[in-house]
Design a protein around this motif. Sequence first.
Motif: not given
Length: 367
Positions: A195-200
């Motif tokens: 999820i963090v990668r999608e946000r970044e």
Amino acid sequence: MTLRRLWAVVIKELRQLRRDRITLAMIVGIPVMQLVLFGYAINLNLRGLSAGIADQAGTAGSRALVMDMIATGVIEPTVEARTPQELMARLRRGEISVGVVVPPDFERRRVEGREAVQVLVDGSDTVVQSAAVQLAQLPLDSAAAAQRKIVPGADAPIGVVAFYNPERRSAVNIVPGLIGVILTMTMVLFTGVAIVRERERGNMELLIATPITRAELMIGKVLPYAVIGLVQTTVVLALGLTLFQVPIQGSALDVYLAAVLLILANLTLGLMISTKAQSQFQAMQMTFFVFLPSILLSGFMFPFAGMPRVVQWLAELLPLTHFLRLIRGVMLRGASLWELWPDVLALVAFTAVMMTLAILRFRKRLD
């Protein structure tokens, strides 16, 4: 270079660390965790092994011998059985680690100097096997030893029989556990940054604009990595079979089903971490906090029975603890998942709870 500019950079980094609570927690948390785990929780001197007793003689001498065995602290009786076959069934299901069989003709065997007691050991754990051998050093009693004209304890007629790994090969014990360790490390990490990668990368904006629900997004994130986990399981099994001749006594289907249970548990745990972390680096830090207790407390590196009771309760919350019981029970003892249902139920419950919490925590927004 001036001290003023250098000092400004130092102050800036210290303020950034103060705002980064995850890194700040690791600065103090990792030393404390390792000190507590290695100093308090981990104990190589095994005591309190769960044992089943089948005293078919029922004499004063046989009861005294059983009490002497218990007094050593190596075993702790948890099951009473009538026959050796009942002990073997419980041993295969992992309910006990040691079985003590006292035959009906115990007194005659003791006087004649023959093997009077048999200790059945779950040899799938080599540490347990080594600890149980201590029971063979017990003298039956000084009177019987005097009749045989030997020093008490020099030739105690107590036989120890190790099942499932009589050669005490380390690979037989380690390879099944490695499946769990590898899956724990990779699966939690993969979804921990998902999820963090999608946000970044800015992909979260596109996901927000779609009609996809939170549950669909979470489950969709899990499924591809589940396939990767099965590939890793196959690689470890193939290498273990070809390089170390590690047997699969039970059903191969049960092995993969057990792996699926652990994969799903770790993936949902990773998703939960992903909803909490603010960056991929934070996600990896939080993954380390999960991985370190898992590998130390699950029974993979150090014997589970040697840990304090409170630590054992904590270890029961870790998916790897239950998976090790499943995989060793299926691969080494030939048990079925149905016989090991408490650990199956624990992994299913863990997965359901983590997935529910991850879905509830996730919000389709950028803040």
